[in-house]
Design a protein around this motif. Sequence first.
Motif, short mmCIF file in Angstrom:
data_model
loop_
_atom_site.label_atom_id
_atom_site.label_comp_id
_atom_site.label_asym_id
_atom_site.label_seq_id
_atom_site.Cartn_x
_atom_site.Cartn_y
_atom_site.Cartn_z
N ILE A 7 0.92 -1.30 -0.02
CA ILE A 7 0.10 -0.04 0.11
C ILE A 7 0.62 1.37 0.13
CG2 ILE A 7 -1.53 1.31 1.20
CD1 ILE A 7 -2.79 -1.21 2.13
N ALA A 8 1.93 1.20 0.74
CA ALA A 8 2.88 2.44 0.72
C ALA A 8 3.30 2.54 -0.63
CB ALA A 8 3.89 2.02 1.87
N VAL A 9 4.14 1.60 -1.14
CA VAL A 9 4.46 1.61 -2.38
C VAL A 9 3.51 2.17 -3.43
CG1 VAL A 9 5.64 0.42 -4.43
CG2 VAL A 9 6.29 0.01 -2.08
N PHE A 10 2.32 1.76 -3.41
CA PHE A 10 1.22 2.14 -4.33
C PHE A 10 0.81 3.66 -4.15
CE2 PHE A 10 -3.03 2.80 -5.49
CZ PHE A 10 -3.24 2.33 -6.89
N VAL A 11 0.73 4.06 -2.92
CA VAL A 11 0.90 5.70 -2.39
C VAL A 11 2.09 6.31 -3.01
CG1 VAL A 11 0.34 7.00 -0.56
CG2 VAL A 11 -0.89 5.03 -0.56
N MET A 12 3.03 5.76 -2.62
CA MET A 12 4.40 6.47 -3.03
C MET A 12 4.45 6.54 -4.58
SD MET A 12 6.84 7.61 -1.66
CE MET A 12 8.56 7.13 -1.12
N PHE A 13 3.83 5.43 -5.29
CA PHE A 13 3.67 5.38 -6.81
C PHE A 13 2.88 6.62 -7.24
CE2 PHE A 13 1.98 4.08 -10.76
CZ PHE A 13 2.91 3.96 -11.60
N LEU A 14 1.64 6.67 -6.69
CA LEU A 14 0.78 7.65 -6.96
C LEU A 14 1.31 8.92 -6.78
CD1 LEU A 14 -2.79 6.26 -5.90
CD2 LEU A 14 -1.75 6.51 -8.24
N LEU A 15 1.92 9.11 -5.61
CA LEU A 15 2.65 10.42 -5.23
C LEU A 15 3.58 10.77 -6.20
CD1 LEU A 15 2.45 12.94 -3.31
CD2 LEU A 15 4.09 11.73 -1.65
N LEU A 16 4.21 10.09 -6.39
CA LEU A 16 5.50 10.30 -7.21
C LEU A 16 5.17 10.48 -8.90
CD1 LEU A 16 8.47 7.91 -5.97
CD2 LEU A 16 8.42 10.63 -5.40
N SER A 17 4.18 9.65 -9.01
CA SER A 17 3.60 9.92 -10.38
C SER A 17 3.03 11.29 -10.58
CB SER A 17 2.81 8.73 -10.83
OG SER A 17 1.37 9.25 -11.18
N TYR A 18 2.50 11.65 -9.60
CA TYR A 18 1.83 13.17 -9.54
C TYR A 18 3.03 14.14 -9.64
CZ TYR A 18 -0.79 17.28 -8.51
OH TYR A 18 -1.58 18.45 -8.40
N LEU A 19 3.87 13.92 -8.73
CA LEU A 19 5.25 14.84 -8.57
C LEU A 19 6.22 14.79 -9.67
CD1 LEU A 19 5.18 15.09 -4.81
CD2 LEU A 19 4.34 16.64 -6.39
N LEU A 20 6.64 13.68 -9.88
CA LEU A 20 7.65 13.28 -10.70
C LEU A 20 7.31 12.95 -12.20
CD1 LEU A 20 10.29 11.80 -8.54
CD2 LEU A 20 10.09 13.86 -9.17
N PHE A 21 6.40 11.90 -12.42
CA PHE A 21 6.23 11.23 -13.75
C PHE A 21 5.41 12.24 -14.58
CE2 PHE A 21 6.38 6.96 -11.57
CZ PHE A 21 7.62 6.80 -11.87
N ASN A 22 4.56 13.00 -14.14
CA ASN A 22 3.83 13.77 -14.93
C ASN A 22 4.67 14.92 -15.52
OD1 ASN A 22 1.36 12.55 -14.93
ND2 ASN A 22 0.59 13.93 -13.05
N PRO A 23 5.64 15.64 -14.47
CA PRO A 23 6.54 16.52 -15.38
C PRO A 23 7.59 16.04 -16.24
CG PRO A 23 6.41 16.90 -12.89
CD PRO A 23 5.66 15.64 -13.21
N ALA A 24 7.92 14.77 -15.83
CA ALA A 24 8.75 14.14 -16.67
C ALA A 24 8.14 13.70 -18.27
CB ALA A 24 9.11 12.74 -16.16
N ARG A 25 6.62 13.32 -18.09
CA ARG A 25 5.85 13.14 -19.15
C ARG A 25 5.74 14.37 -20.05
NH1 ARG A 25 2.07 9.67 -15.97
NH2 ARG A 25 2.88 7.67 -15.84
N ASP A 26 5.56 15.64 -19.37
CA ASP A 26 5.41 16.85 -19.91
C ASP A 26 6.58 17.11 -20.62
OD1 ASP A 26 2.88 16.98 -19.17
OD2 ASP A 26 3.16 18.37 -17.31
N PHE A 27 7.86 16.83 -19.83
CA PHE A 27 8.99 17.22 -20.52
C PHE A 27 9.35 16.60 -21.77
CE2 PHE A 27 13.84 16.20 -20.79
CZ PHE A 27 14.08 17.58 -21.15
#
Length: 171
Positions: free
Chosen positions: A20-40
């Motif tokens: 659950i922590a990894v899933f929450v972390m994945f969601l949080l990181l995806s929002y904070l890191l993956f979306n900017p990386a995808r935008d980039f």
Amino acid sequence: MERLFNLDPQLLHDAILLAIAVFVMFLLLSYLLFNPARDFLKKREERVKNNIDSANQANADAQALRAQYEEKLQNINKEADELMSAARKKALENEAKIIEDAKAEAARIIERANHQTELAVKKAEDDIKKEIISVASMIAEKVIKENIDLSIQDSLVDDTLKEIGEQTWQS
């Protein structure tokens, strides 16, 4: 309770919490890191696509410019041929004019030579006539000295005039 895969419940509990922590972390990181990386990456992909499009456009422009220059080169060759043709035509016209002028000058020279020849002939004729007149006057003078008879003198003058011609005395 039976154990799943021979695991104790505490370990299963910790594993579920970790998942659950990894899933929450994945969601949080995806929002904070993956979306900017995808935008980039999306912006980079658009920039690369724009660069390719502009390169293709530049290539098309270069091809059009090359075609335009080749057309101009063909036109230049045509213009050069036209200029050479015009130059040849003008040279032929100049040649004809020079020949015509030379013929006219030759005709004038011949005419002048003929005129000078005529003048020389007339002068020679006049000189001969003067010589004849002087010889005739010497003869007449001798005859007059010997015979002063008027009838003889008139006949001598008439004979001389007939031999020389009346036109000589009138001119």
